[in-house]
Design an enzyme around this catalytic site. Structure first.
Site, PDB file in Angstrom:
ATOM      1  N   GLU A   1       0.817  -1.217   0.000  1.00 56.42           N
ATOM      2  CA  GLU A   1       0.000   0.000   0.000  1.00 56.42           C
ATOM      3  C   GLU A   1       0.850   1.266   0.000  1.00 56.42           C
ATOM      4  O   GLU A   1       1.745   1.423   0.842  1.00 56.42           O
ATOM      5  CB  GLU A   1      -0.950   0.009   1.204  1.00 56.42           C
ATOM      6  CG  GLU A   1      -1.894   1.186   1.212  1.00 56.42           C
ATOM      7  CD  GLU A   1      -2.950   1.088   2.293  1.00 56.42           C
ATOM      8  OE1 GLU A   1      -3.473   2.142   2.700  1.00 56.42           O
ATOM      9  OE2 GLU A   1      -3.258  -0.029   2.720  1.00 56.42           O
TER      10      GLU A   1
ATOM     11  N   LYS B   1      -7.430  -0.180  11.247  1.00 58.25           N
ATOM     12  CA  LYS B   1      -6.854  -0.707  10.015  1.00 58.25           C
ATOM     13  C   LYS B   1      -5.562   0.043   9.699  1.00 58.25           C
ATOM     14  O   LYS B   1      -4.568  -0.552   9.269  1.00 58.25           O
ATOM     15  CB  LYS B   1      -7.851  -0.571   8.859  1.00 58.25           C
ATOM     16  CG  LYS B   1      -7.382  -1.193   7.548  1.00 58.25           C
ATOM     17  CD  LYS B   1      -6.597  -0.226   6.666  1.00 58.25           C
ATOM     18  CE  LYS B   1      -6.144  -0.882   5.367  1.00 58.25           C
ATOM     19  NZ  LYS B   1      -5.292   0.004   4.557  1.00 58.25           N
TER      20      LYS B   1
ATOM     21  N   ASP C   1       3.181 -14.545  11.823  1.00 57.82           N
ATOM     22  CA  ASP C   1       1.849 -14.836  11.295  1.00 57.82           C
ATOM     23  C   ASP C   1       0.944 -13.615  11.467  1.00 57.82           C
ATOM     24  O   ASP C   1       0.365 -13.405  12.532  1.00 57.82           O
ATOM     25  CB  ASP C   1       1.267 -16.041  12.037  1.00 57.82           C
ATOM     26  CG  ASP C   1      -0.050 -16.520  11.453  1.00 57.82           C
ATOM     27  OD1 ASP C   1      -0.665 -15.769  10.670  1.00 57.82           O
ATOM     28  OD2 ASP C   1      -0.468 -17.645  11.790  1.00 57.82           O
TER      29      ASP C   1
ATOM     30  N   HIS D   1      -1.733  10.888   0.566  1.00 53.22           N
ATOM     31  CA  HIS D   1      -1.919   9.528   0.060  1.00 53.22           C
ATOM     32  C   HIS D   1      -1.922   9.494  -1.464  1.00 53.22           C
ATOM     33  O   HIS D   1      -1.284   8.634  -2.072  1.00 53.22           O
ATOM     34  CB  HIS D   1      -3.231   8.951   0.599  1.00 53.22           C
ATOM     35  CG  HIS D   1      -3.509   7.570   0.096  1.00 53.22           C
ATOM     36  ND1 HIS D   1      -2.838   6.459   0.569  1.00 53.22           N
ATOM     37  CD2 HIS D   1      -4.374   7.115  -0.845  1.00 53.22           C
ATOM     38  CE1 HIS D   1      -3.282   5.388  -0.053  1.00 53.22           C
ATOM     39  NE2 HIS D   1      -4.217   5.749  -0.916  1.00 53.22           N
TER      40      HIS D   1
END
Length: 440
Positions: free
Chosen positions: A85, A280, A296, A393
Site C-alpha cells: 500500500e 486498520k 503470522d 496519500h
C-alpha cells in the site's frame, strides 16, 4: 468448466502450471510464462520457497521497504516493512522523524503469557469434575516432559492448567484453560503438542477415576488448540512531549493540534465505524513488520481485533491525553511473536530483516511492532486533522496511477513535479497525462 482433477498434488510443478493455465486462463502460453518469470533463478532458493506451502506454482512478490530514524528506548532503528500500500512506509518514516527530536518512542512489555485450551463435554457433577482435574494436575506436567524439557531449560513452559465451567454458554461444555511461556518462539506447535497430551491424559484418567461416578467417566474431547487471542501477552508503546514542542501545522497552533488529535482518538473510541478504519491504519504498520519478520500476521490481526472489542464495543487501539501541558500518545496491543523457528530461520529476507533489527528477542520485537503501529496511526491521524488524508496519500499513489496508464519515465518525471503543486486525484492525473501527451 473443467472436471475435478484427481491427484493434483502429485503432479510436478510444471504439470500443475500447465493444467491451471490450460483450464483456467485465456492465454495459457502467456500465463505459463508469467508464472515462470517470478521463479527465482537460484534453483535451491526457489525450492526452499516451493516447500513453504503445498501446490506451489510461483512466487508472489511484495515490496520490502525501510522506515528509518526510529528512536526507540534510546536506540536508533530502521524498521523493515513488507507491504504493497502506498504511503504506509512514508507515513511511518515521517512520524519517526517527527518524534526523533522529541524524545522518541518508549516501550514496555506488560505480559508474555500465551493461551491454549482443551474443549470437552462432560455430563455429571461439576464438583466431582473439579476435584478430579485437581487430582491429575501433576500428570499434566509429568506426561508432557518430553515436549517441555527444552523450553523449561530456557525458562519457559507450562504455567497453569485450570478447569473452566462454560455450561452457561453451551450445555455440558467445559475447558482446560492453559497458560504457557514460550520465550522467543511464537510457540504454536509447542502449545498444541502440550494440549493434545493434556487431552489424552484427561480422557484416560477419567475413564478409571474413583472420584467420578461410572456414568461420568466418559469425557468427550471436542478439540485441543491454541488461541490467537492473547490479552496477557501485550505491550505498550508511547510518545510524549510538552505541548508547545509539537509545533504548529499550517494555521493550527500546537495546542489546537493536540486537542484535535485527542478528539480524533475519542471519536475512534466511541464510534465503531471510525474505529475499524482507525485500527486498520494501525495494522498497516503492524502487519508490514510482522510479515517482514516472518511472523503470522493473520494470527496477530485476529488477536488484536478481538482485543479492540474486549469490552463489548469495538474501540480504538490508541489513546491520547493532554495533562499538565504534556501531550501523550500511546498504544497497548496484544502481540504473540517469535524470533526463532518457522520462517525466521528459513526465509533469507526474514533472516536479513531480523539482522537489520539487531537480532531482537521476541520481547524486543513486540515493542518494535507496537511502535510501527503507533507511528502509522500518528501519521494518519495527523493528516486527517490537518491537511486531510488524500493530499499525501494520492501523491504517494501517483506512480501507481501513472504505471497503470503506461506512462514513460520522462512523463513520470514531469508529472511528479507537476503534482507537487496540485491535488493528485485519479481523474486529475489521467487528465494531466493526456494533456502532456498532446503537447509532446
Amino acid at each position: 468448466m473443467p472436471s475435478p482433477i484427481e491427484g493434483f498434488s502429485k503432479l510436478t510443478k510444471e504439470e500443475k502450471i500447465r493444467w491451471i493455465a490450460e483450464h483456467y486462463t485465456h492465454d495459457p502460453k502467456a500465463s505459463i510464462s508469467l508464472f515462470k518469470t517470478y521463479w527465482n533463478k537460484d534453483a535451491d532458493l526457489q525450492q526452499l520457497h516451493d516447500e513453504f506451502i503445498e501446490n506451489t506454482l510461483s512466487n508472489f512478490y511484495l515490496p520490502l521497504g525501510i522506515a528509518p530514524n526510529f528512536l526507540i528506548n534510546g536506540k536508533v532503528y530502521a524498521l523493515p516493512m513488507a507491504i504493497e500500500e502506498s504511503s504506509v512506509v512514508a507515513a511511518a518514516s515521517k512520524a519517526a522523524k517527527f518524534w526523533f527530536s522529541r524524545g522518541g518512542f518508549r516501550t514496555k512489555i506488560l505480559g508474555t503469557e500465551k493461551i491454549g485450551q482443551v474443549h470437552f463435554m462432560y455430563q455429571g457433577d461439576p464438583g466431582r469434575l473439579a476435584a478430579f482435574v485437581e487430582q491429575i494436575q501433576p500428570l499434566f506436567v509429568s506426561e508432557t516432559l518430553s515436549i517441555t524439557k527444552n523450553m523449561v531449560a530456557r525458562g519457559g513452559g507450562i504455567k497453569k492448567v485450570e478447569l473452566r465451567d462454560k455450561r452457561q454458554d453451551l450445555k455440558d461444555y467445559y475447558q482446560l484453560h492453559c497458560t504457557f511461556e514460550t520465550l522467543d518462539a511464537m510457540g504454536a506447535n509447542f502449545i498444541n503438542s502440550c494440549l493434545e497430551q493434556f487431552a489424552k491424559t484427561l480422557q484416560r484418567e477419567a475413564s478409571t477415576s474413583p472420584i467420578l461416578r461410572p456414568e461420568e467417566r466418559h469425557l468427550e474431547v471436542v478439540m485441543s488448540i491454541l488461541s490467537n487471542y492473547v490479552p496477557q501477552c501485550f505491550v505498550r508503546a508511547e510518545v510524549s512531549c510538552p505541548v508547545d514542542e509539537l509545533g504548529s501545522v499550517g494555521d493550527i497552533s500546537a495546542s489546537e493540534f493536540a486537542e484535535k488529535m485527542i478528539r480524533a482518538i475519542s471519536i475512534a473510541n466511541i464510534e465503531p465505524y471510525r474505529a475499524v478504519t482507525h485500527n486498520k491504519g494501525i495494522m498497516n504498520g503492524i502487519d508490514a513488520i510482522v510479515l517482514a519478520t516472518g511472523n503470522d500476521f493473520r494470527a496477530v490481526e485476529a488477536g488484536i481485533h478481538a482485543y479492540a472489542a474486549k469490552d463489548g464495543t469495538y474501540r480504538s487501539l490508541t489513546h491520547a491525553s493532554l495533562e499538565n501541558e504534556v501531550f501523550r500518545f500511546w498504544i497497548e496491543v496484544p502481540l504473540a511473536l517469535g524470533t526463532v523457528g518457522g520462517l525466521t530461520s528459513l526465509h533469507p529476507l526474514v533472516k536479513l530483516a531480523l539482522e537489520i533489527l539487531g537480532q531482537p528477542s521476541a520481547k524486543d520485537l513486540m515493542g518494535l511492532v507496537a511502535v510501527a503501529g503507533l507511528a502509522q496511526n500518528f501519521g494518519a491521524v495527523q493528516s486527517l486533522v490537518t491537511t486531510g488524508i488524500q493530499q499525501g496519500h494520492m501523491k504517494m499513489h501517483l506512480l501507481n496511477i501513472l504505471n497503470q496508464m503506461g506512462a514513460s519515465e520522462q512523463e513520470k518525471k514531469q508529472l511528479v513535479e507537476h503534482f507537487k503543486k496540485h491535488s493528485a486525484t485519479h481523474s486529475a492525473v489521467v487528465e494531466a497525462l493526456q494533456e502532456l501527451r498532446k503537447t509532446s
